[in-house]
Design a protein around this motif. Structure first.
Motif, mmCIF file in Angstrom:
data_model
loop_
_atom_site.group_PDB
_atom_site.id
_atom_site.type_symbol
_atom_site.label_atom_id
_atom_site.label_comp_id
_atom_site.label_asym_id
_atom_site.label_seq_id
_atom_site.Cartn_x
_atom_site.Cartn_y
_atom_site.Cartn_z
ATOM 1 N N TYR A 3 24.407 -38.346 -5.342
ATOM 2 C CA TYR A 3 23.540 -37.230 -4.958
ATOM 3 C C TYR A 3 22.254 -37.147 -5.783
ATOM 4 C CZ TYR A 3 27.647 -35.652 -2.415
ATOM 5 O OH TYR A 3 28.718 -35.585 -1.558
ATOM 6 N N PRO A 4 21.364 -38.124 -5.626
ATOM 7 C CA PRO A 4 20.062 -37.998 -6.296
ATOM 8 C C PRO A 4 19.264 -36.797 -5.808
ATOM 9 C CG PRO A 4 20.063 -39.840 -4.744
ATOM 10 C CD PRO A 4 21.478 -39.390 -4.873
ATOM 11 N N GLY A 5 19.543 -36.321 -4.580
ATOM 12 C CA GLY A 5 18.886 -35.124 -4.058
ATOM 13 C C GLY A 5 19.637 -33.849 -4.345
ATOM 14 N N ASN A 6 20.749 -33.951 -5.095
ATOM 15 C CA ASN A 6 21.535 -32.826 -5.574
ATOM 16 C C ASN A 6 22.091 -31.964 -4.438
ATOM 17 O OD1 ASN A 6 21.278 -33.117 -8.601
ATOM 18 N ND2 ASN A 6 19.130 -33.209 -7.991
ATOM 19 N N VAL A 7 22.107 -30.646 -4.599
ATOM 20 C CA VAL A 7 22.780 -29.782 -3.623
ATOM 21 C C VAL A 7 22.106 -29.860 -2.260
ATOM 22 C CG1 VAL A 7 23.507 -27.418 -3.125
ATOM 23 C CG2 VAL A 7 23.506 -28.238 -5.481
ATOM 24 N N ARG A 8 20.795 -30.045 -2.232
ATOM 25 C CA ARG A 8 20.093 -30.173 -0.956
ATOM 26 C C ARG A 8 20.585 -31.404 -0.201
ATOM 27 N NH1 ARG A 8 15.115 -30.203 -2.751
ATOM 28 N NH2 ARG A 8 14.889 -27.945 -2.657
ATOM 29 N N ARG B 207 25.500 -34.431 -10.271
ATOM 30 C CA ARG B 207 26.346 -35.492 -10.841
ATOM 31 C C ARG B 207 26.926 -35.112 -12.197
ATOM 32 N NH1 ARG B 207 21.124 -37.065 -10.904
ATOM 33 N NH2 ARG B 207 20.116 -37.294 -12.941
ATOM 34 N N GLU B 208 26.342 -34.098 -12.853
ATOM 35 C CA GLU B 208 26.856 -33.645 -14.147
ATOM 36 C C GLU B 208 27.771 -32.434 -14.014
ATOM 37 O OE1 GLU B 208 23.575 -32.894 -16.734
ATOM 38 O OE2 GLU B 208 22.832 -34.958 -16.657
ATOM 39 N N ARG B 209 27.985 -31.969 -12.795
ATOM 40 C CA ARG B 209 28.805 -30.773 -12.568
ATOM 41 C C ARG B 209 30.171 -31.180 -12.033
ATOM 42 N NH1 ARG B 209 25.143 -26.702 -9.128
ATOM 43 N NH2 ARG B 209 27.179 -25.679 -9.080
ATOM 44 N N GLN B 210 31.020 -31.648 -12.936
ATOM 45 C CA GLN B 210 32.332 -32.167 -12.566
ATOM 46 C C GLN B 210 33.159 -31.099 -11.855
ATOM 47 O OE1 GLN B 210 33.881 -35.285 -13.871
ATOM 48 N NE2 GLN B 210 31.937 -36.038 -14.608
#
Length: 459
Positions: free
Chosen positions: A354-359, A315-318
């Motif tokens: 995306y609380p689970g991020n890239v996964r 979420r921080e990787r715009q």
């Protein structure tokens, strides 16, 4: 154009013999000389007039490397020449350069050359591609990203990788800590030896010591023969301790001895063994809080965290979601199948928290690919895949924290999700050409809900 100053012939000859790409610059960013390694990597950028040397000499470094008409510091990037001119010292930055293979991350080292009167007349710039398979554009493997948060993290990896320092990777679950550990290993002098991962969360306390240090025959029931441990397998290479916060407290002191002295004993043995290894550890837990609570040794924490690196959540990787989505789609739907993402689908993917991020992104894309029968994934497929997921539990527990999230944190998360949903709706509305009823069907919601949300947005 002002005449180029003549570079010293001895310096040009010295640069020509270096294996890495080097150029000689003046204080106007103009390339005065380029060695063979640089010409092979960047010479094709400027055509062939005058040969490979002539294609770069006389041009500015930013025109060749970035295809830009202004210096990096005027284009929102850090410029090593401007920094070195101000500091009078060697400077190092991470940049994205255009090469014959496409865009690649390159580590820049620039040093000012001072004459006997103390004046800086020339600058030598060295370019070292990162040996971590990290590309800013989609690829089948490796680290992928172009956001400022990602580049900051990658710059730290590039700095620490060649050293012997212990690295502690901190980040939420699914942020790619094992990939970054591989990047640190590949960028080190130990890259030709093994990287041995240890999943600390999956090893029961009774077996942890023997798995890590090995055991002798008859050391315990079932030890029918001597067996080397993971430390021995990592000798000369890198030991990756994944989820280091889960190491049992009684065993932390033995790990500390290994890190401090490089020595260990197999279970059931009195023989002192030596291991030459580098330790990279990772955790999603807050080790400082665990130290304060007495659940993690303070001395071990400081030994592991010589060089901590924070891995940013998705979420921080715009802007990185689109790059990752295209690359991950190749993995979840490999050839001969070729899938593309529509603009509306991509907008909807980028709007998720995306609380689970890239996964989590990968899982969502795999579901979406299975739900799409054609060649193009639309927003309706993404909506259907999102609807397959389980709803969040009320009062959900933060992973690894051991305490329920506060009402303020839940409210903040709710506000963030609502904001992201509103952004997705506005983006879908901007690309939709049909009726609002068709838009409601595309988004997977009722027309009443659509009108209610449009009214709330003032549309």
């Amino acid at each position: 154009m002002p005449r180029l100053p003549a570079p010293p012939a001895e310096l040009v000859s010295f640069l020509e013999g270096l294996p890495d790409p080097h150029i000689l610059l003046d204080d106007r960013y103009r390339i005065l000389a380029a060695n063979g390694a640089y010409r092979r990597q960047f010479g094709a950028s400027g055509g062939t007039e005058g040969g490979a040397e002539g294609s770069v000499v006389g041009r500015t470094c930013h025109a060749v490397s970035h295809h830009a008409i202004v210096p990096c510091d005027q284009a929102g990037e850090s410029c090593p020449l401007a920094q070195a001119r101000a500091s009078g010292q060697r400077e190092r930055v991470l940049h994205v350069h255009h090469t014959a293979q496409g865009e690649e991350y390159v580590q820049i080292e620039l040093a000012p050359l001072v004459d006997e009167d103390g004046n800086t007349g020339f600058f030598v710039e060295k370019m070292v591609p990162l040996p971590v398979a990290a590309q800013p554009v989609p690829s089948a493997q490796g680290l992928i990203g172009r956001s400022p948060a990602f580049q900051k993290m990658l710059g730290l990896v590039a700095r620490v990788a060649p050293s012997r320092a212990a690295v502690l990777l901190l980040g939420e679950s699914g942020t790619g800590k094992e990939l970054v550990a591989h990047a640190v290993h590949q960028g080190s002098l130990r890259a030709r030896r093994a990287l041995v991962p240890v999943d600390c969360s999956s090893l029961p306390e009774a077996l942890f010591e023997s798995e890590l240090f090995g055991h002798e025959k008859g050391a315990f029931t079932g030890a029918a023969q001597a067996r080397p441990g993971l430390v021995e397998a990592a000798d000369g290479g890198t030991l990756f301790l994944d989820e280091v916060g889960d190491i049992p407290l009684p065993l932390q002191v033995k790990l500390l001895r290994l890190l401090e002295t490089g020595t260990y004993r197999r279970v059931g043995s009195t023989e002192l063994r030596h291991a030459d290894l580098r330790v990279v550890s990772a955790t999603h837990r807050n080790l400082q809080h665990m130290v304060a609570a007495g659940r993690f040794r303070e001395d071990l924490y400081y030994r592991l965290s010589t060089f901590p690196i924070h891995l940013p959540p998705l979420r921080e990787r715009q802007g990185d979601t689109a790059l990752l989505a295209r690359a991950l789609l190749v993995r979840v739907a490999p050839p001969p199948r070729t899938l593309q993402l529509s603009g509306a689908a991509l907008a909807l993917l980028e709007a998720q928290p995306y609380p689970g991020n890239v996964r989590e992104l990968r899982n969502l894309l795999e579901r979406t690919a299975l739900l799409c029968d054609g060649d193009t994934i639309g927003a309706e497929h993404v909506q259907q895949a999102l609807a397959c997921g389980l709803p969040p539990l009320a009062g959900a527990v933060e992973e690894g924290a051991g305490e329920p999230r506060s009402s303020a944190a839940l409210a903040g998360s709710s506000r963030q999700r609502r904001l992201l949903d509103d952004q997705a709706l506005q983006q879908a509305l901007a690309t939709h050409q049909g009726s609002r009823a068709a838009l409601a069907r595309q988004l997977g919601i009722s027309e009443r809900s659509l009108y209610r949300r449009l009214k709330a947005l003032g549309v």
